[in-house]
Design a protein around this motif. Structure first.
Motif, short mmCIF file in Angstrom:
data_model
loop_
_atom_site.label_atom_id
_atom_site.label_comp_id
_atom_site.label_asym_id
_atom_site.label_seq_id
_atom_site.Cartn_x
_atom_site.Cartn_y
_atom_site.Cartn_z
N VAL A 10 -8.21 10.05 5.20
CA VAL A 10 -9.00 9.54 4.18
C VAL A 10 -10.31 9.83 4.02
O VAL A 10 -10.86 10.11 2.98
CB VAL A 10 -8.97 8.02 4.50
CG1 VAL A 10 -9.94 7.13 3.61
CG2 VAL A 10 -7.44 7.37 4.34
N ARG A 21 -12.40 11.76 1.03
CA ARG A 21 -13.55 11.17 0.52
C ARG A 21 -14.81 12.19 0.38
O ARG A 21 -15.52 12.35 -0.62
CB ARG A 21 -14.19 10.03 1.58
CG ARG A 21 -15.10 9.35 0.82
CD ARG A 21 -15.97 8.32 1.82
NE ARG A 21 -15.11 7.41 2.56
CZ ARG A 21 -14.60 6.24 2.18
NH1 ARG A 21 -15.17 5.62 1.24
NH2 ARG A 21 -14.16 5.50 3.10
N ILE A 28 -13.13 4.54 -2.09
CA ILE A 28 -11.70 4.82 -2.13
C ILE A 28 -10.89 3.95 -3.09
O ILE A 28 -11.19 2.60 -2.73
CB ILE A 28 -10.89 5.24 -0.99
CG1 ILE A 28 -10.63 3.98 -0.09
CG2 ILE A 28 -11.73 6.52 -0.36
CD1 ILE A 28 -9.83 4.35 1.26
N SER A 57 -6.96 2.80 -5.11
CA SER A 57 -5.50 2.95 -5.37
C SER A 57 -5.21 3.47 -6.71
O SER A 57 -4.51 4.42 -7.24
CB SER A 57 -4.56 1.80 -4.97
OG SER A 57 -4.77 0.80 -5.81
N VAL A 81 -4.15 7.57 -5.03
CA VAL A 81 -5.49 8.02 -4.72
C VAL A 81 -6.49 8.17 -5.39
O VAL A 81 -6.31 9.16 -6.51
CB VAL A 81 -5.27 9.41 -3.66
CG1 VAL A 81 -6.72 9.83 -3.34
CG2 VAL A 81 -4.51 9.34 -2.61
N TYR A 115 -10.48 -2.48 5.56
CA TYR A 115 -11.31 -1.13 5.28
C TYR A 115 -12.64 -0.97 4.81
O TYR A 115 -13.27 0.00 4.56
CB TYR A 115 -10.45 -0.22 4.56
CG TYR A 115 -10.31 1.29 5.06
CD1 TYR A 115 -10.05 1.61 6.31
CD2 TYR A 115 -11.11 2.14 4.24
CE1 TYR A 115 -9.80 3.02 6.73
CE2 TYR A 115 -11.13 3.39 4.95
CZ TYR A 115 -10.61 3.73 6.10
OH TYR A 115 -10.44 5.32 6.35
N ASP A 159 -14.15 -0.16 -0.59
CA ASP A 159 -13.06 0.54 -0.42
C ASP A 159 -12.05 -0.74 -0.44
O ASP A 159 -11.95 -1.71 -0.17
CB ASP A 159 -13.02 0.84 0.94
CG ASP A 159 -13.55 2.51 1.20
OD1 ASP A 159 -14.01 2.86 0.12
OD2 ASP A 159 -13.79 2.91 2.15
N PRO A 210 -6.64 1.85 2.29
CA PRO A 210 -6.02 3.09 1.97
C PRO A 210 -4.44 3.12 1.93
O PRO A 210 -3.74 2.83 3.01
CB PRO A 210 -6.52 4.26 2.80
CG PRO A 210 -6.95 3.45 3.85
CD PRO A 210 -7.07 2.04 3.53
N TRP A 215 -1.99 5.14 3.33
CA TRP A 215 -2.12 6.25 4.07
C TRP A 215 -1.15 7.60 4.13
O TRP A 215 -1.83 8.83 3.75
CB TRP A 215 -1.48 5.73 5.81
CG TRP A 215 -2.69 4.86 6.32
CD1 TRP A 215 -3.74 4.88 6.23
CD2 TRP A 215 -2.27 3.82 7.23
NE1 TRP A 215 -4.65 4.24 6.94
CE2 TRP A 215 -3.53 3.40 7.43
CE3 TRP A 215 -1.22 3.34 7.93
CZ2 TRP A 215 -3.71 2.44 8.66
CZ3 TRP A 215 -1.23 2.63 8.96
CH2 TRP A 215 -2.36 2.25 9.31
N PHE A 269 -2.74 9.61 1.05
CA PHE A 269 -3.89 10.41 1.49
C PHE A 269 -3.68 11.36 2.48
O PHE A 269 -4.46 12.67 2.22
CB PHE A 269 -4.96 9.50 2.29
CG PHE A 269 -5.92 8.70 1.28
CD1 PHE A 269 -7.05 9.47 0.84
CD2 PHE A 269 -5.68 7.52 0.73
CE1 PHE A 269 -7.91 8.75 0.06
CE2 PHE A 269 -6.46 6.89 -0.01
CZ PHE A 269 -7.63 7.52 -0.30
#
Length: 355
Positions: A64, A68, A84, A86, A211, A232, A256, A259, A261, A264
């Motif tokens: 992640v 970034r 970040i 979605s 992402v 997060y 954020d 994430p 996962w 990413f």
């Protein structure tokens, strides 16, 4: 485990177009990067390796934060200014929810709905106006709070005059929100021109869907409400998993979302590939291919996306019958030329459309 911000390293030796193209074998006939990009070899390998390994949150956090850092380089900012997400609509919705009640938002006519609907349905009685993209700068007026537009229009590929729009907004104290989803990956993006930039990475940046990023200036960030804050968004995410007393990050990480996962894991090598790329050379090559197609078909325009009226979908059907993947939007057919395309793709498409 804290989410450590990885500072953007000095730009390495830029990757040339030929080297990028080798990351995408078997791409002939795919002219739809404007719909979804193809995964590079490095992304395929990373996803397979993750599927064969046990889940590891520490490894995911590194993916992640490396993503970034690459996004910061691609959008012309620093990692601490990047959040970040979605989907782009999530970050646009946060911006809409942070505007004063009744504020005026100026959008480009026919822009992608994820950039428009959050303002229309914000519940804050925002006054949403529309103007053609080519006239957007002239439509900015005193009292306009925000100008929201896509750098490259999804339906037709029209490229915005970013300098004129940014200057017009500054002249009346309006903020600017630019969607770079259809631009980042084939052309340089100067995020410093705008107060905020949103970008989903699954198109020209060839990452898995799920992402996305928000790059926001420090000043504009102070006006935004972190309405999606979760664990997060904490200054130390692994200490922010329970209760309501967590300290949010002091930089853009406070915006954020949690994430995805595995997405990413696949995005990290793709984003690094394009962040390392010679982007001016990528723009020259993609637009060269698009211009060659335009010349052969007697079309006008600029940029890597080519579209033309096709109300009955006949041309799209011809391309599909020839094994070429294209797309249709708003009564038009679109083809897109990316780093994985070459002159054979131009020739094949022109041949398929020649009756």
């Amino acid at each position: 485990m804290p989410a450590t911000i990885i500072a953007a390293p000095p730009a390495p030796q830029t990757t040339d177009v030929a080297s990028l193209r080798r990351e995408f074998p078997g791409a002939r006939g795919y002219l739809a990067a404007c719909t979804a990009g193809l995964p590079p070899l490095a992304t395929r390998a990373a996803v397979r390796a993750d599927l064969d390994a046990r889940p590891d949150p520490a490894r995911y956090s590194l993916a992640v934060e490396s993503s970034r850092a690459s996004a910061a380089r691609l959008l012309g900012t620093e990692p601490g200014r990047v959040a970040i997400a979605s989907q782009t609509s999530v970050t646009v919705g946060m911006i809409a929810a942070s505007l004063p009640i009744g504020a005026e938002v100026l959008c480009a006519e026919g822009d992608f709905s994820s950039l428009v609907l959050p303002f229309v349905h914000s519940g804050r009685d925002l006054r949403v106006r529309f103007a053609p993209l080519a006239e957007l700068a002239d439509a900015v007026r005193p009292g306009t709070a925000l100008v929201a537009f896509s750098l490259v229009q999804s339906a037709c590929g029209e490229v915005a005059d970013t300098v004129a729009i940014a200057a017009a907004a500054r002249a009346v104290g309006a903020r600017t929100l630019c969607d770079a989803t259809q631009a980042a990956g084939w052309m340089p993006v100067d995020g410093s021109l705008f107060d905020a930039v949103v970008c989903h990475a699954y198109k020209w940046l060839c990452a898995p869907r799920g992402v996305a990023f928000l790059a926001v200036s420090a000043e504009f960030g102070e006006t935004l409400r972190p309405i999606h804050a979760g664990w997060y968004a904490g200054d130390d995410p692994w200490a922010s998993c329970y209760g309501g007393d967590a300290v949010l990050a002091s930089d853009a990480r406070r915006f954020d979302v949690s994430p995805a996962w595995q997405a990413f894991v696949g995005a990290e090598p793709a984003l690094r590939l394009f962040a390392d790329a010679d982007m001016p050379a990528v723009e020259r090559e993609t637009t060269r291919l698009a211009d060659r197609f335009r010349t052969a078909r007697g079309l006008r325009g600029t940029g890597a996306i080519v579209s033309w009226p096709d109300p009955d979908g006949d041309d799209l059907a011809r391309l599909s019958h020839a094994g070429i993947v294209a797309s249709g939007r708003r009564g038009r057919t679109r083809v897109a030329f990316h780093v994985f395309n070459d002159d054979h793709d131009v020739d094949d498409a022109v041949r398929a459309l020649t009756v």
